[in-house]
Design an enzyme around this catalytic site. Sequence first.
Site, mmCIF file in Angstrom:
data_model
loop_
_atom_site.group_PDB
_atom_site.id
_atom_site.type_symbol
_atom_site.label_atom_id
_atom_site.label_comp_id
_atom_site.label_asym_id
_atom_site.label_seq_id
_atom_site.Cartn_x
_atom_site.Cartn_y
_atom_site.Cartn_z
ATOM 1 N N ASP A 13 46.008 55.054 61.842
ATOM 2 C CA ASP A 13 47.021 55.504 60.865
ATOM 3 C C ASP A 13 46.888 54.799 59.517
ATOM 4 O O ASP A 13 47.883 54.572 58.820
ATOM 5 C CB ASP A 13 48.461 55.275 61.404
ATOM 6 C CG ASP A 13 48.677 55.925 62.751
ATOM 7 O OD1 ASP A 13 48.149 57.027 62.944
ATOM 8 O OD2 ASP A 13 49.369 55.325 63.597
ATOM 9 N N GLY A 15 45.112 55.949 56.999
ATOM 10 C CA GLY A 15 44.918 56.926 55.909
ATOM 11 C C GLY A 15 43.464 57.398 55.821
ATOM 12 O O GLY A 15 43.007 57.796 54.748
ATOM 13 N N GLY A 17 42.216 60.089 57.073
ATOM 14 C CA GLY A 17 42.183 61.523 56.785
ATOM 15 C C GLY A 17 42.220 61.767 55.284
ATOM 16 O O GLY A 17 41.441 62.550 54.752
ATOM 17 N N ALA A 39 45.222 61.598 68.145
ATOM 18 C CA ALA A 39 45.739 60.957 66.935
ATOM 19 C C ALA A 39 45.670 61.980 65.821
ATOM 20 O O ALA A 39 44.831 62.877 65.857
ATOM 21 C CB ALA A 39 44.909 59.728 66.578
ATOM 22 N N GLY A 40 46.552 61.831 64.854
ATOM 23 C CA GLY A 40 46.578 62.826 63.773
ATOM 24 C C GLY A 40 46.142 62.230 62.462
ATOM 25 O O GLY A 40 46.409 61.063 62.172
ATOM 26 N N HIS A 41 45.431 63.006 61.683
ATOM 27 C CA HIS A 41 45.059 62.602 60.329
ATOM 28 C C HIS A 41 45.865 63.453 59.365
ATOM 29 O O HIS A 41 45.707 64.669 59.334
ATOM 30 C CB HIS A 41 43.569 62.849 60.084
ATOM 31 C CG HIS A 41 42.681 61.936 60.869
ATOM 32 N ND1 HIS A 41 41.315 61.993 60.801
ATOM 33 C CD2 HIS A 41 42.977 60.936 61.722
ATOM 34 C CE1 HIS A 41 40.806 61.055 61.590
ATOM 35 N NE2 HIS A 41 41.795 60.405 62.156
ATOM 36 N N THR A 42 46.718 62.803 58.583
ATOM 37 C CA THR A 42 47.569 63.548 57.654
ATOM 38 C C THR A 42 46.833 63.784 56.344
ATOM 39 O O THR A 42 46.285 62.843 55.769
ATOM 40 C CB THR A 42 48.855 62.746 57.366
ATOM 41 O OG1 THR A 42 49.393 62.329 58.610
ATOM 42 C CG2 THR A 42 49.869 63.588 56.612
ATOM 43 N N LEU A 334 49.684 51.146 49.089
ATOM 44 C CA LEU A 334 50.140 50.025 48.262
ATOM 45 C C LEU A 334 51.487 50.352 47.614
ATOM 46 O O LEU A 334 52.339 49.485 47.466
ATOM 47 C CB LEU A 334 49.092 49.695 47.187
ATOM 48 C CG LEU A 334 49.380 48.421 46.403
ATOM 49 C CD1 LEU A 334 49.252 47.189 47.293
ATOM 50 C CD2 LEU A 334 48.455 48.282 45.190
ATOM 51 N N ASP A 335 51.661 51.621 47.251
ATOM 52 C CA ASP A 335 52.915 52.058 46.604
ATOM 53 C C ASP A 335 54.143 51.738 47.445
ATOM 54 O O ASP A 335 55.222 51.465 46.916
ATOM 55 C CB ASP A 335 52.863 53.577 46.357
ATOM 56 C CG ASP A 335 52.518 54.361 47.615
ATOM 57 O OD1 ASP A 335 51.455 54.098 48.197
ATOM 58 O OD2 ASP A 335 53.330 55.209 48.045
#
Length: 426
Positions: A13, A15, A17, A39-42, A334-335
């Site tokens: 998770d 990031g 994707g 697992a999912g990649h958003t 980071l945001d």
Amino acid sequence: MGVTAIVGANWGDEGKGKLTDVLATDANYVVRYQGGSNAGHTIINEFGKFALHMLPSGVFYPNVVNVIAPGVALNMDDFFREREELIKRGVPEPTLRISDRAQIVLPYHKLFDELEEQRLADKKFGSTKSGIAPFYGDKYLKLGIQVGDLYNPDELKSRLEAALVSKNILLQHLYGQPILKVDDLLEDLLKQAEALNPFVCNTTELLNQALDRNETILLEGQLGALRDPDHGIYPYSTSSSTLAGFASVGAGIPPYAIKNTLAVVKAYSTCVGTGPFTTEITNDAADELRKLGGDAGEYGATTGRPRRVGWFDAVATRYGCLIQGATEVALTNLDVLGYLDEIPICTEYELDGERTAEFPATSKLMQAVPIFKKQKGWKTDISEVREFDELPIEAQEYVLAVEKLINTPIRWVSVGPKREQLIERK
Ligand code: GDP
């Protein structure tokens, strides 16, 4: 040009994707080489928001060939469902190729995953119950079914019969369930095989020919280094290697072809499932970070479960980059940290009364106590920033502090879930 592995340096998770979707602009091939649809990649782009589980993340570019390679656990239902959803939502029909050596996740793999988690009760691993551990168990017991077997019904039947012998004993005597019959499985499998046929080929030849032409290949990892069965937090790991080193094996290309390994690192820590998680935070602080994290809070893309959250763990991440053989890093999310006055970073562990920066094996990791230093927060929204120099100085200092601790150059800084919310450090 050449081959880049895009892999996770943490628990998954991170990031990957998003980064794969961005880098696929210039790619000819995007290859999934391990794992399944657990697992999912958003990905958020001009077509909308997607959570890809089975399809490689290059599917939004019609000129990219998306490959499901031999090392993958192929769930045919998820493959068809995701492909149809993309087309329904206006994505041009993706180019997809599936290796005839990839193996199939069968309905009983999912069943055994569910039954075993139920049996383990409070000792369960927190599996996504997608059948991945039973699938890889069968693969290494030589009871798996390759895609190629689907086109030889006699062979398929006899292999299923062989696989069901021990399974039916377990179903009856360990789990108290009805036994399975081959004929009940066969009809569906043969129907799916027909639909799958146009996508099936020898992807090993395909990729090696692409290498001869010096085309650009992205190898897309699933989960992260700390979930690797050999090098991660065993047994709180997944069932296939999550490392760039395995990418050549799972994809079927020479190890020396992989020139770059981009490790994706999250600016704080998240973890799904059970097991030691040294920098974990709980209560209100955790709720706040969970709520603000990712694109819609830190909830699993596959299960919707709240992710466990914690501060950045430099001990675990340095190790993650080390075992990935990372040549560069993308620091994501980071945001998210823009709400904090001070941001803790775990720089070392205290173990057996001593300080260490080495990531220990699981039995010791369970006793590790994190030692934190604090970075000054920037208390502002950085999601519109596109140049590193334009980040608030405190955010730049956070990135530089992380870079020093993990001993790997940070090339990309991601400041939001969208494609364009990315800074490349020159
Ligand atoms: P993957 O499996 O490594 O691709 O990661 P996931 O998709 O499971 O989780 C990453 C989450 O972070 C998703 O919700 C992404 O949309 C989101 N995301 C990725 N990069 C950023 C970023 O820089 N900032 C924010 N706020 N969210 C991000």
